[in-house]
Design a protein around this motif. Structure first.
Motif, PDB file in Angstrom:
ATOM      1  N   MET A 139     -19.100  44.111  28.711  1.00  0.00           N
ATOM      2  CA  MET A 139     -18.247  43.542  27.675  1.00  0.00           C
ATOM      3  C   MET A 139     -18.790  43.863  26.282  1.00  0.00           C
ATOM      4  O   MET A 139     -18.022  44.044  25.336  1.00  0.00           O
ATOM      5  CB  MET A 139     -18.108  42.029  27.865  1.00  0.00           C
ATOM      6  N   THR A 150     -16.339  31.855  26.728  1.00  0.00           N
ATOM      7  CA  THR A 150     -15.318  31.317  27.613  1.00  0.00           C
ATOM      8  C   THR A 150     -15.937  30.406  28.660  1.00  0.00           C
ATOM      9  O   THR A 150     -15.410  29.325  28.959  1.00  0.00           O
ATOM     10  CB  THR A 150     -14.570  32.472  28.301  1.00  0.00           C
ATOM     11  N   LEU A 174     -18.291  37.931  36.687  1.00  0.00           N
ATOM     12  CA  LEU A 174     -18.459  39.070  35.792  1.00  0.00           C
ATOM     13  C   LEU A 174     -19.750  38.991  34.986  1.00  0.00           C
ATOM     14  O   LEU A 174     -20.404  40.013  34.764  1.00  0.00           O
ATOM     15  CB  LEU A 174     -17.255  39.170  34.856  1.00  0.00           C
ATOM     16  N   ILE A 175     -20.132  37.801  34.545  1.00  0.00           N
ATOM     17  CA  ILE A 175     -21.357  37.698  33.756  1.00  0.00           C
ATOM     18  C   ILE A 175     -22.564  38.086  34.601  1.00  0.00           C
ATOM     19  O   ILE A 175     -23.571  38.594  34.096  1.00  0.00           O
ATOM     20  CB  ILE A 175     -21.523  36.270  33.169  1.00  0.00           C
ATOM     21  N   ARG A 186     -17.297  36.984  27.765  1.00  0.00           N
ATOM     22  CA  ARG A 186     -17.437  36.093  28.922  1.00  0.00           C
ATOM     23  C   ARG A 186     -18.209  34.811  28.579  1.00  0.00           C
ATOM     24  O   ARG A 186     -17.878  33.727  29.051  1.00  0.00           O
ATOM     25  CB  ARG A 186     -18.180  36.798  30.048  1.00  0.00           C
ATOM     26  N   LYS A 187     -19.262  34.930  27.772  1.00  0.00           N
ATOM     27  CA  LYS A 187     -20.160  33.801  27.529  1.00  0.00           C
ATOM     28  C   LYS A 187     -19.444  32.611  26.894  1.00  0.00           C
ATOM     29  O   LYS A 187     -19.519  31.487  27.402  1.00  0.00           O
ATOM     30  CB  LYS A 187     -21.320  34.245  26.621  1.00  0.00           C
ATOM     31  N   GLU A 205     -24.137  38.020  26.252  1.00  0.00           N
ATOM     32  CA  GLU A 205     -22.909  38.611  26.759  1.00  0.00           C
ATOM     33  C   GLU A 205     -23.249  39.707  27.777  1.00  0.00           C
ATOM     34  O   GLU A 205     -24.325  40.298  27.714  1.00  0.00           O
ATOM     35  CB  GLU A 205     -22.103  39.195  25.590  1.00  0.00           C
ATOM     36  N   SER A 206     -22.341  39.950  28.728  1.00  0.00           N
ATOM     37  CA  SER A 206     -22.581  40.989  29.727  1.00  0.00           C
ATOM     38  C   SER A 206     -22.578  42.364  29.067  1.00  0.00           C
ATOM     39  O   SER A 206     -21.931  42.591  28.041  1.00  0.00           O
ATOM     40  CB  SER A 206     -21.515  40.937  30.825  1.00  0.00           C
ATOM     41  N   GLY A 218     -15.107  34.563  35.279  1.00  0.00           N
ATOM     42  CA  GLY A 218     -16.137  34.780  34.264  1.00  0.00           C
ATOM     43  C   GLY A 218     -17.537  34.743  34.837  1.00  0.00           C
ATOM     44  O   GLY A 218     -18.412  35.531  34.442  1.00  0.00           O
ATOM     45  N   GLY A 221     -11.642  35.627  27.718  1.00  0.00           N
ATOM     46  CA  GLY A 221     -12.796  36.370  28.209  1.00  0.00           C
ATOM     47  C   GLY A 221     -12.697  37.856  27.947  1.00  0.00           C
ATOM     48  O   GLY A 221     -13.716  38.522  27.714  1.00  0.00           O
ATOM     49  N   ASP A 222     -11.480  38.395  27.982  1.00  0.00           N
ATOM     50  CA  ASP A 222     -11.284  39.819  27.703  1.00  0.00           C
ATOM     51  C   ASP A 222     -11.187  40.120  26.212  1.00  0.00           C
ATOM     52  O   ASP A 222     -11.291  41.285  25.813  1.00  0.00           O
ATOM     53  CB  ASP A 222     -10.014  40.324  28.405  1.00  0.00           C
ATOM     54  N   TYR A 236     -11.419  40.391  33.443  1.00  0.00           N
ATOM     55  CA  TYR A 236     -11.434  38.928  33.551  1.00  0.00           C
ATOM     56  C   TYR A 236     -10.031  38.422  33.896  1.00  0.00           C
ATOM     57  O   TYR A 236      -9.847  37.589  34.792  1.00  0.00           O
ATOM     58  CB  TYR A 236     -11.917  38.333  32.226  1.00  0.00           C
TER      59      TYR A 236
END
Length: 464
Positions: free
Chosen positions: A219, A91, A143-144, A88-89, A215-216, A140, A83-84, A368
């Protein structure tokens, strides 16, 4: 010729991310919770020798439950790294597929009478895969949902991911509630498998949602500026290990849910004389209370000094959780129901807030990994061991007093660690935390956590 891109898709992104986080975590937690319910009700009879004492068989089924928790830190490390590194997506798509396949595998697993010791062995393996998947899911999803909104709203949006837990738990409980009408032999033979096989449908729904997700924003900036870290785990352990330990210490309180949905279910139905349907109904009502009250925790910490808000949420738990056990022990339905619902409110509100609080603790490039490691470390030590420990205390003493006392200790540890963490990282939701201030300097953001030069929404094209 250049033109401004349509802002509407960017406006929709936070809502879409929140919805995808909610739906995805609902499915993941449904899969995870149906295992706990089945462990309390039937796994001791299906996957272990019939010659075992029923209390020992139940204890062993709870040990297999703990195996999933033991695997969660592994999932946190693996998927935290991904994720890092890649976002995030992607993962979250992998974790959803893995969880679905493991859950369906449990639903198809032969019993002890069919394949002997390979049955509990296979159960443990599939439970470990569940644990690895959910170990990468929670961080994840938080964070998303939280990284695509202004920082002052991040805790509120992270609560959407948190809502997946009571919703998945409620869905699992309702499915088992309806199956409780089956004759016991049919339920043991095939009925318990239905919730596990239903996971296939739910996973398809969640997968469609996540494939449409972007994606966020945080990120995206890290990826575009090539600020990713080669080994996020190494940086977390080298520079932020104290925050990981404090973060893990904030979380024992959220695991008292396993005292209600797993241990109390087994205790009430096997020793106190509650019918399976009756007590599942009590749990279901308490989960509705959790769903309704949980977002209030995120709202509370967003409106006031977070230290004060946490105290208002946690202190009632010292009394209400012990009262819940004695209310259940009374064998009076309305007392058991009232005790369960009242005890649910404090730790539900705390759970609604703590995900967003912990997301503010670590910089984006290792967030993450740090978030997942803290959460899953507590899950390993406390989460899976909670019903095992409670059942052991009950077996050893024949009394619920020790279990009631331990639930209050969970609250005390969470309160102390949360207050220490907030004092180190920041206690106002409308101000950047220390990690977010570091991000602002590193990524060229302003004091609201947004690009200082106010560029167009990241990822949008402007050419005609």
């Amino acid at each position: 010729m250049h033109r401004q891109s349509d802002p509407q898709p960017a406006d929709r992104q936070p809502r879409r991310a929140a919805a995808a986080a909610f739906i995805g975590t609902t499915i993941e937690w449904y899969d995870f919770y149906i295992y706990g319910l089945a462990a309390a009700l039937v796994f001791g009879k299906v996957f272990f020798a019939k010659t075992l004492d029923p209390g020992i068989a139940t204890l062993l089924s709870f040990v297999t439950l703990w195996a999933g928790f033991a695997a969660r830190p592994i999932g946190g490390i693996i998927f935290g790294h991904l994720g890092d590194k890649i976002g995030r997506k992607t993962t979250l798509i992998i974790t959803l597929i893995m969880m679905g396949l493991a859950t369906m595998g449990i639903g198809l697993l032969p019993s002890y009478t069919q394949i002997g010791v390979w049955a509990p062995a296979g159960l443990v393996i599939l439970r470990v895969l569940q644990g690895v998947a959910v170990g990468g899911e929670w961080g994840g999803a938080v964070l998303i949902a939280s990284e695509s909104v202004p920082k002052r709203k991040s805790i509120l949006y992270s609560a959407f991911a948190q809502q997946g837990s009571p919703t998945g738990n409620l869905l699992a409980t309702v499915v088992f509630f309806f199956l409780s009408v089956l004759p016991t032999p049919d339920f043991i033979l095939w009925g318990w498998r239905i919730p596990f096989l239903l996971s296939a449908v739910l996973v398809i729904v969640g997968l469609v949602m996540r494939l449409r997700l972007e994606e966020s924003d945080d990120m995206k900036r890290v990826l575009q500026q090539k600020k990713t870290v080669k080994l996020p785990l190494r940086e977390v352990l080298r520079d932020h290990w104290g925050l990981v330990l404090l973060g893990a210490g904030t979380l024992p309180l959220i695991h008292v849910t396993y005292l209600k949905s797993n241990f109390a279910l087994s205790w009430a139905t096997k020793e106190l004389g509650y019918s399976q349907g009756t007590f599942l109904g009590i749990i279901a009502i308490a989960l509705v209370v959790q769903f309704l009250t949980q977002p209030l925790g995120a709202l509370l910490v967003s409106r006031m000094d977070m230290r004060r808000a946490i105290c208002l949420m946690v202190l009632p738990e010292f009394l209400l959780m012990p009262v819940m056990f004695f209310a259940i022990q009374s064998k009076v339905y309305w007392m058991a129901l009232a005790g369960m619902c009242l005890a649910t409110i404090p730790h539900s509100m705390f759970y609604g807030a703590i995900g967003g609080i912990l997301a503010r603790v670590f910089p984006t490039r290792i967030r993450y990994t740090g978030l997942s490691l803290a959460y899953q470390l507590c899950s390993l030590v406390v989460g899976g061991g909670t019903p095992v420990f409670a059942q052991w205390v009950l077996n050893a003493t024949g009394s619920i007093v020790g279990v009631a006392i331990s639930s209050a200790l969970y609250a005390a540890l969470s309160l102390a660690c949360t207050l220490m963490l907030l004092n180190r990282t920041g206690f106002r939701a409308d101000e950047l935390s220390s990690a977010e201030q570091a991000d602002a300097a590193d990524l060229g953001l302003d004091q609201a956590g947004m690009p200082a030069s106010a560029p167009q929404p990241i990822g949008k094209t402007v050419t005609a």
